[in-house]
Design an enzyme around this catalytic site. Structure first.
Site, PDB file in Angstrom:
ATOM      1  N   ASP A 158      20.735  58.107   3.258  1.00  0.00           N
ATOM      2  CA  ASP A 158      21.391  57.788   1.986  1.00  0.00           C
ATOM      3  C   ASP A 158      22.579  58.722   1.744  1.00  0.00           C
ATOM      4  O   ASP A 158      22.420  59.942   1.713  1.00  0.00           O
ATOM      5  CB  ASP A 158      20.334  57.947   0.881  1.00  0.00           C
ATOM      6  CG  ASP A 158      20.752  57.333  -0.428  1.00  0.00           C
ATOM      7  OD1 ASP A 158      21.928  56.981  -0.583  1.00  0.00           O
ATOM      8  OD2 ASP A 158      19.877  57.220  -1.314  1.00  0.00           O
ATOM      9  N   ASP A 231      22.557  50.250  -6.475  1.00  0.00           N
ATOM     10  CA  ASP A 231      21.102  50.080  -6.634  1.00  0.00           C
ATOM     11  C   ASP A 231      20.729  48.856  -7.464  1.00  0.00           C
ATOM     12  O   ASP A 231      21.368  48.534  -8.461  1.00  0.00           O
ATOM     13  CB  ASP A 231      20.504  51.317  -7.318  1.00  0.00           C
ATOM     14  CG  ASP A 231      20.506  52.521  -6.393  1.00  0.00           C
ATOM     15  OD1 ASP A 231      21.136  52.452  -5.321  1.00  0.00           O
ATOM     16  OD2 ASP A 231      19.877  53.526  -6.755  1.00  0.00           O
TER      17      ASP A 231
HETATM   18  C1  GLA Z   1      19.917  56.090  -4.083  1.00  0.00           C
HETATM   19  C2  GLA Z   1      19.428  54.887  -3.311  1.00  0.00           C
HETATM   20  C3  GLA Z   1      18.082  54.430  -3.829  1.00  0.00           C
HETATM   21  C4  GLA Z   1      17.083  55.574  -3.744  1.00  0.00           C
HETATM   22  C5  GLA Z   1      17.615  56.803  -4.471  1.00  0.00           C
HETATM   23  C6  GLA Z   1      16.755  58.022  -4.234  1.00  0.00           C
HETATM   24  O1  GLA Z   1      20.190  55.764  -5.411  1.00  0.00           O
HETATM   25  O2  GLA Z   1      20.352  53.846  -3.360  1.00  0.00           O
HETATM   26  O3  GLA Z   1      17.607  53.321  -3.117  1.00  0.00           O
HETATM   27  O4  GLA Z   1      16.851  55.881  -2.391  1.00  0.00           O
HETATM   28  O5  GLA Z   1      18.937  57.129  -4.047  1.00  0.00           O
HETATM   29  O6  GLA Z   1      17.258  59.173  -4.848  1.00  0.00           O
END
Ligand code: GLA
Length: 406
Positions: A158, A231
């Site tokens: 990520d 997200d």
């Molecule tokens: C980002 C990702 C999410 C999750 C969070 C965790 O926002 O897109 O899917 O993994 O980080 O902190």
């Protein structure tokens, strides 16, 4: 179905049977070098959407047990993925340790494997993860080897604080508009190479919210899937903003390389049953990875039926591996199709409006001018042979999902 396959194979010479078994197992055998990592979209469960930063070892174990108990594992949901917030501190040698909520990652991996499931984990190319925990910057090889030693099968990587490094690169090279992008791709490749070098097959999942079109370079860094957007949240508005905006990305998906419109929210309580059926229908038409994100230990029968509808899962996992696209949209009517194996087509008749309405398509438009057999996925019912215009009465925010074929 599985019994039938084995019976058919009884009459096939052993060498051929082994070859066929290898082919079936291929998604699990090789890391992401494009074709071999995930011949169909990966399926499983991830801790983030429900547990977020509160997740514990006990939550992961109970999710694994629930996958088995509910039949989800046998329906295809095999990855059990710990998302952000498992990390503790690095020791003097730079080896990362898990925090007090995860006393023993190797034991957790062994437990998950003992249930016939696979173990996924999470990190960032930055110094810190999105939740501020330890990332992999400068420790890529060491972390990849640690994951392999634990028995990890899947890594979500990520972007998070790596954006700071990208800003620094842009500032240092003002004349180069690609400086940040190139640094990011190099960082994703570094971990991809480190995973590959461990010799342990791991699915490599990119999470950088679609920045700089990862569908164009994801395969070159060893990824089998990449997030296409920011997200998801457990709301009809956010889910449909993502799902209906995937038009145009279908040409970048195929066996071993999947667009990922983010994890599922089905069962988290923020949408109606019709809205969750829309969520599942859109995701399977999009050939999306199916990572459930709800509390599996207390799942309603209704949510189980949505997540485990055999025809919906079969659409998602269809062997052609072609992502679907929009056929047409008019007002609140949105009609999407996905080509399937054996000449069939999945059709989603979506009603994005606030009251029930009729949504139609013409079978001739999708190659069945002479008519075809129609099956209703959510009603689990064969509707017989149809030709010309097919009309479904679709509830508000709902869907009629069909499999049309010869
Ligand atoms: C980002 C990702 C999410 C999750 C969070 C965790 O926002 O897109 O899917 O993994 O980080 O902190």
């Amino acid at each position: 179905m599985r019994m039938l396959t084995f019976r058919l194979l009884e009459n096939v010479p052993k060498a051929l049977r082994i070859g066929a078994a290898l082919l079936v197992a291929a998604p699990c055998l090789a890391r992401a070098d494009g074709l071999s990592a995930a011949l169909t979209p990966p399926m499983g469960w991830n801790s983030w959407n429900h547990f977020a930063g509160r997740v514990t070892d006990a939550d992961i174990r109970s999710a694994a047990e629930a996958l088995v108990r509910t039949g989800m594992r046998d329906a295809g949901y095999v990855y059990v993925n710990v998302d952000d917030t498992w990390q503790g501190k690095r020791d003097a040698q730079g080896v990362l340790h898990s925090n007090e909520r995860f006393p023993d990652m190797k034991a957790l991996a062994d437990f998950i494997h003992s249930k016939g499931l696979k173990f996924g984990i999470y990190s960032s190319p930055g110094a810190k993860t999105c939740a501020g925990y330890e990332g992999s910057l400068g420790h890529e090889t060491q972390d990849a080897q640690l994951y392999a030693s634990w028995g990890v099968d899947f890594l979500k990587y990520d972007l998070c604080s790596f954006r700071k490094e990208m800003q620094k690169a842009s500032a240092a090279h003002p004349g180069d508009p690609d400086a940040a992008k190139n640094l990011m791709i190099a960082a994703y490749k570094k971990m991809g190479d480190a995973l590959q070098a461990t010799g342990r097959p791991m699915i490599y999942s990119l999470c950088q919210y679609g920045v700089d079109e990862p569908w164009k370079w994801g395969p070159s860094v060893g990824a089998a899937m990449w997030r296409t957007t920011g997200d998801i949240h457990d709301s009809y508005g956010r889910m449909t903003d993502i799902g209906f905006s995937q038009e145009g990305l279908e040409k970048f998906a195929g066996p071993g390389q999947w667009n990922d419109p983010d994890m599922l929210e089905i069962g988290n309580g923020g949408m109606s049953a019709d809205e969750y059926r829309t969520h599942m229908s859109l995701w399977v038409i999009l050939a999306a990875p199916l990572l459930a994100g709800n509390d599996l230990s207390r799942m309603s029968d209704g949510d189980q039926h949505i997540l485990m509808n055999v025809d919906a899962i079969a659409i998602d996992q269809d062997s052609l591996g072609r992502q679907g696209s929009r056929l047409h949209q008019s007002g609140d009517q949105d009609v999407w199709t996905r080509p399937l194996s054996r000449g069939r087509v999945a059709v989603g008749l979506f009603n994005r409006g606030g009251s029930p309405r009729e949504v139609s398509f013409d079978l001739g438009e999708i190659g069945f001018a002479k008519g075809a057999a129609v099956r209703d996925v959510w009603k689990q019912k064969d509707l017989g042979s149809h030709s010309g215009v097919f009309t479904g009465t679709v509830p508000k925010h709902g869907v009629t999902l069909l499999i049309v074929g010869p």
